[in-house]
Design a protein around this motif. Structure first.
Motif, mmCIF file in Angstrom:
data_model
loop_
_atom_site.group_PDB
_atom_site.id
_atom_site.type_symbol
_atom_site.label_atom_id
_atom_site.label_comp_id
_atom_site.label_asym_id
_atom_site.label_seq_id
_atom_site.Cartn_x
_atom_site.Cartn_y
_atom_site.Cartn_z
ATOM 1 N N ARG A 45 -16.863 -36.944 -21.128
ATOM 2 C CA ARG A 45 -15.904 -36.672 -22.502
ATOM 3 C C ARG A 45 -15.575 -35.615 -22.756
ATOM 4 O O ARG A 45 -14.250 -35.031 -22.628
ATOM 5 C CB ARG A 45 -16.332 -37.493 -23.691
ATOM 6 C CG ARG A 45 -15.318 -37.501 -24.771
ATOM 7 C CD ARG A 45 -15.717 -38.183 -25.912
ATOM 8 N NE ARG A 45 -16.359 -37.271 -26.751
ATOM 9 C CZ ARG A 45 -16.927 -37.405 -28.043
ATOM 10 N NH1 ARG A 45 -17.018 -38.680 -28.409
ATOM 11 N NH2 ARG A 45 -17.377 -36.550 -28.952
ATOM 12 N N LEU A 46 -16.618 -34.659 -22.737
ATOM 13 C CA LEU A 46 -16.418 -33.030 -22.845
ATOM 14 C C LEU A 46 -15.633 -32.320 -21.770
ATOM 15 O O LEU A 46 -14.780 -31.515 -21.894
ATOM 16 C CB LEU A 46 -17.669 -32.358 -23.333
ATOM 17 C CG LEU A 46 -18.082 -32.936 -24.805
ATOM 18 C CD1 LEU A 46 -19.444 -32.061 -25.052
ATOM 19 C CD2 LEU A 46 -17.026 -32.411 -25.753
ATOM 20 N N PHE A 47 -16.180 -32.961 -20.626
ATOM 21 C CA PHE A 47 -15.617 -32.353 -19.379
ATOM 22 C C PHE A 47 -14.031 -32.533 -19.192
ATOM 23 O O PHE A 47 -13.174 -31.717 -18.928
ATOM 24 C CB PHE A 47 -16.361 -33.184 -18.132
ATOM 25 C CG PHE A 47 -15.582 -32.772 -16.770
ATOM 26 C CD1 PHE A 47 -15.771 -31.389 -16.287
ATOM 27 C CD2 PHE A 47 -14.682 -33.437 -16.254
ATOM 28 C CE1 PHE A 47 -15.094 -31.129 -15.197
ATOM 29 C CE2 PHE A 47 -14.194 -33.292 -14.885
ATOM 30 C CZ PHE A 47 -14.423 -32.042 -14.216
ATOM 31 N N LEU A 48 -13.564 -33.889 -19.432
ATOM 32 C CA LEU A 48 -12.221 -34.155 -19.418
ATOM 33 C C LEU A 48 -11.444 -33.433 -20.605
ATOM 34 O O LEU A 48 -10.269 -33.054 -20.238
ATOM 35 C CB LEU A 48 -12.205 -35.754 -19.804
ATOM 36 C CG LEU A 48 -12.375 -36.646 -18.515
ATOM 37 C CD1 LEU A 48 -12.262 -38.057 -18.967
ATOM 38 C CD2 LEU A 48 -11.542 -36.335 -17.650
ATOM 39 N N LYS A 49 -12.215 -33.152 -21.878
ATOM 40 C CA LYS A 49 -11.257 -32.302 -22.874
ATOM 41 C C LYS A 49 -11.065 -30.993 -22.646
ATOM 42 O O LYS A 49 -10.040 -30.407 -22.472
ATOM 43 C CB LYS A 49 -12.212 -32.576 -24.052
ATOM 44 C CG LYS A 49 -11.540 -31.705 -25.247
ATOM 45 C CD LYS A 49 -12.532 -31.591 -26.514
ATOM 46 C CE LYS A 49 -11.734 -30.730 -27.790
ATOM 47 N NZ LYS A 49 -10.691 -29.935 -27.294
ATOM 48 N N LYS A 50 -12.306 -30.382 -21.867
ATOM 49 C CA LYS A 50 -12.151 -29.068 -21.354
ATOM 50 C C LYS A 50 -11.032 -29.010 -20.182
ATOM 51 O O LYS A 50 -10.194 -28.047 -20.263
ATOM 52 C CB LYS A 50 -13.160 -28.649 -20.962
ATOM 53 C CG LYS A 50 -14.296 -28.161 -22.099
ATOM 54 C CD LYS A 50 -15.583 -27.570 -21.354
ATOM 55 C CE LYS A 50 -16.470 -27.161 -22.507
ATOM 56 N NZ LYS A 50 -17.771 -26.358 -22.096
#
Length: 119
Positions: free
Chosen positions: A2-7
């Protein structure tokens, strides 16, 4: 993940649908999830004047561009952007409702002089 996609969405000029196709995810669903859960869209409290103008003085740079955008037949906006940001974070400097030069100049002049001086 999730954080990877947000970044990835925050830092690139690639749309959610394209990013979703790279990872085998429905791009439209990813776009909706980003808007509702990952971004700060729902918690952003716009200032009262946001329907007329918005200024981000911290995004000011040495190379700017100005353009007119029509969101609908009756809504024209003038947008000043920082070319050095290349469409990513820090790209937007000023949005002004309308296209009259005196209105645009009035709002650009609200930027602190010290921020306008670029060394």
């Amino acid at each position: 993940m999730r954080l990877f996609l947000k970044k990835l969405i925050d830092k690139t000029a690639i749309d959610c649908r394209t990013i979703g196709s790279f990872f085998g995810v429905n791009g439209k669903k990813l776009q909706r999830q980003y808007k509702k859960h990952l971004s700060s869209f729902n918690t952003w409290a716009p200032p009262e004047h946001a329907h007329e103008w918005i200024i981000y003085p911290e995004n000011l740079g040495t190379h700017l561009s100005i353009d007119e955008v029509a969101l609908s037949q009756d809504e024209l906006f003038t947008i000043v952007t920082n070319k050095e940001a290349k469409g990513k974070k820090g790209y937007l400097v000023v949005i002004v409702a309308g296209t009259k030069a005196d209105q645009v100049i009035e709002h650009i002049c609200k930027i602190d002089y010290k921020k306008k001086v670029v060394s």
